[in-house]
Design a protein around this motif. Structure first.
Motif: not given
Length: 225
Positions: A27-31, A39-43, A215-219
């Motif tokens: 619901p809200i992206g974390g770090i 992480a991409l799109c934090p918050g 890796w492109n998704a920060g995973l």
């Protein structure tokens, strides 16, 4: 439909898409923890992360959020979707660039004076978009990266969009014409199309790229070359 119902319906559209594709939904992206990839799109609201469409890994979240509804039924809803993907390989070629829709406010136009405009041979592209790089960057690399076929494809995207790269991340901003499942899929497919086409442009110019992956998704960390 009330604004609250609309907001809840949009959240369900995004989360159901995530379940279908086995993506991470928040619901809200974390770090990410210390030592892990950024992480991409934090918050970001309604963030989904993973293989957003076939062959394209990244994250997306709500953007241009604003209040709608009456006094007793106000809710925050998105006016756009923001999609991001780590692309350090592209950043080695063009570290920073912006391609913006010309449908912006006068204030946005003033901001562009600190940047250098990059014109292309396509009249349709120049009428619809303004491409810029920082004033201390050479625009030639961007002109060479965007082939006529790439520019033609971009001008045929039906929605109002902006895209570019900053901090080694590709960003793609799609203004929602409606808050529906088809609109979400169109936005993600178009973002994936830009990612794929930019990689192909690099390969045709004999430039090294990373194969698309988590890796492109920060995973995961990027693999060693």
């Amino acid at each position: 439909m009330s604004a609250k119902t609309d907001a809840q319906g949009w959240a369900e559209i995004v989360s159901s898409y995530a379940r279908e594709r086995e993506l991470q939904f928040e619901p809200i992206g974390g770090i990410n923890p210390v030592g892990q990839p950024v992480a991409l799109c934090p918050g970001g609201t309604n963030r989904i992360t993973g293989e957003l469409v076939d062959g394209f890994f990244g994250a997306s979240c709500d953007a241009d959020e604003h209040e709608e509804g009456g006094f007793l039924s106000k809710a925050v809803v998105p006016g756009a979707v923001l999609v991001k993907s780590h692309m350090p390989d592209l950043a080695t070629v063009v570290p920073v660039f912006d391609v913006e829709s010309l449908e912006h406010t006068a204030g946005d136009t003033v901001d562009r004076f600190s940047r250098r405009r990059v014109d292309f041979e396509s009249i349709d592209f120049n009428k619809r978009f303004i491409a810029t790089v920082p004033k201390d960057h050479d625009p030639v690399a961007l002109r060479e990266l965007f082939s006529p076929a790439f520019i033609d494809w971009i001008t045929r995207i039906p929605a109002e969009v902006d895209f570019g790269i900053t901090e080694q991340q590709l960003f793609f901003h799609w203004r929602l014409r409606e808050r529906s499942r088809d609109e979400l899929k169109d936005a993600l497919q178009s973002a994936g199309g830009i990612f794929d086409r930019l990689h192909r442009e690099m390969e045709e110019n004999n430039l090294d790229i990373y194969k698309s992956g988590p890796w492109n998704a920060g995973l995961e960390p990027f693999p060693r070359r």
